[in-house]
Write an enzyme that holds these catalytic residues in place. Structure first.
Site, short mmCIF file in Angstrom:
data_model
loop_
_atom_site.label_atom_id
_atom_site.label_comp_id
_atom_site.label_asym_id
_atom_site.label_seq_id
_atom_site.Cartn_x
_atom_site.Cartn_y
_atom_site.Cartn_z
N GLU A 50 -11.99 1.80 3.96
CA GLU A 50 -11.07 2.27 5.00
C GLU A 50 -11.08 3.77 5.93
OE1 GLU A 50 -6.86 0.97 6.44
OE2 GLU A 50 -6.72 2.06 4.66
N GLU A 79 0.97 -1.25 0.07
CA GLU A 79 -0.02 0.02 0.13
C GLU A 79 0.95 1.69 0.58
OE1 GLU A 79 -3.78 2.15 2.13
OE2 GLU A 79 -2.73 0.77 3.03
#
Length: 309
Positions: A283, A184
């Site tokens: 998220e 990420e």
């Protein structure tokens, strides 16, 4: 709530009370009030706590009732083994997918993989080994890895080589189990080594493993590089997972500047043409507090998922 849906919901509740039983999974699947999302959106624990209560299993049931078909839990590795297994079993029962959890100490400012230090790599590899067991318990396939901070006394090419070497060793642990670490790139601080999707694409190509792919977090990539759909197209072959958050604010879609309806439609059509599916981790926080905020969040996903195909 739409009045006709309220009436249907009330009728189902009345029928359940009359038989002295709760709705079964099959009955819930046939519930006409359940949203039929086109994509696998994955809420996290706490997102619907005001509506479902604090118990994680009750929260899972609530998510399923709303039509969500996946769960994301960054902190899964820190949960008791019994709870990991219980969550996995409930996901199975509800027909939901498990999204990412974060590999504990998989790389951070204290043990950056860019440094190439043996002690840091050993911490990372131990995290990968433990992640295999966690994934088995909760039926996960994907786990988030962040390589950590820049090692500023080393040239960028040397740092990149160090990261690739460490990730190859991690992939050797995960690949035999069919597991995937998703890298990420983040926008939280400029000290982070991994910042853009093209940089992450290059690293995945270097690792050259089915166990090492990209987690494309639209919120972070909007902040770091913009030009979202072209970047998705360029990195497409290495993307395995998406995350959501509007910008500014990192709240649900429709609360900021990102046109999620267009992004969802683009990825849906591109994936369908290749017989692919992605989990989209939610998220982000809730823009508004309480039950009303949770219902507003659900409505935002209904609206953003309402693209035509």
């Amino acid at each position: 709530m739409i009045r006709r849906n309220f009436i249907k919901s009330a009728a189902l509740a009345t029928a359940s009370a009359a038989t002295g039983a709760t709705l079964s999974g099959a009955a819930m699947a046939a519930n006409p009030t359940k949203n039929k999302f086109k994509l696998h959106y994955a809420p996290h624990f706490g997102m619907f706590e005001n509506s479902a209560g604090k118990d994680p299993i009750d929260q899972l049931k609530f998510m399923a009732d709303q039509g969500f078909t996946a769960l994301e839990d960054n902190g899964m590795m820190g949960r008791p083994v019994e709870l990991q297994e219980k969550i996995g079993n409930e996901l199975n029962r509800l027909g939901m997918k498990m999204g990412v959890f974060v590999v504990d100490k998989g790389g951070n400012s204290q043990n950056s993989l860019a440094a190439g230090k043996k002690e840091y790599i050993d911490i990372f590899l131990n995290g990968c080994r433990r992640a295999v067991e966690v994934a088995k318990r909760c039926n996960a396939k994907y786990m988030t890895v962040v390589p950590g901070d820049f090692e500023r006394n080393l040239p960028i090419g040397i740092q990149t080589g160090n990261v690739i070497d460490a990730l190859r060793r991690g992939a050797e642990i995960l690949e035999p189990h069919g597991l995937v670490m998703v890298l990420e790139p983040l926008s939280d601080t400029p000290n982070l080594f991994l910042r853009t999707s093209d940089q992450t694409y290059e690293i995945c190509r270097g690792v050259n493993s089915s166990a090492c792919k990209i987690l494309f977090d639209v919120y972070h990539m909007q902040k770091n590089e913009g030009h979202i759909i072209p970047h998705i197209n360029w990195a497409w072959n290495e993307i395995a997972y998406f995350q959501i958050g509007d910008n500014p604010g990192r709240k649900e879609p429709t609360t900021g500047e990102i046109n999620y309806k267009n992004i969802f439609k683009h990825v849906y059509q591109k994936a369908k043409a290749e017989n692919k599916e992605f989990i989209w981790g939610m998220e982000h926080g809730n823009a508004r507090p309480g039950k009303e905020g949770e219902q507003a969040l659900i409505q935002a996903y209904i609206e953003s998922d309402s693209f035509t195909v």
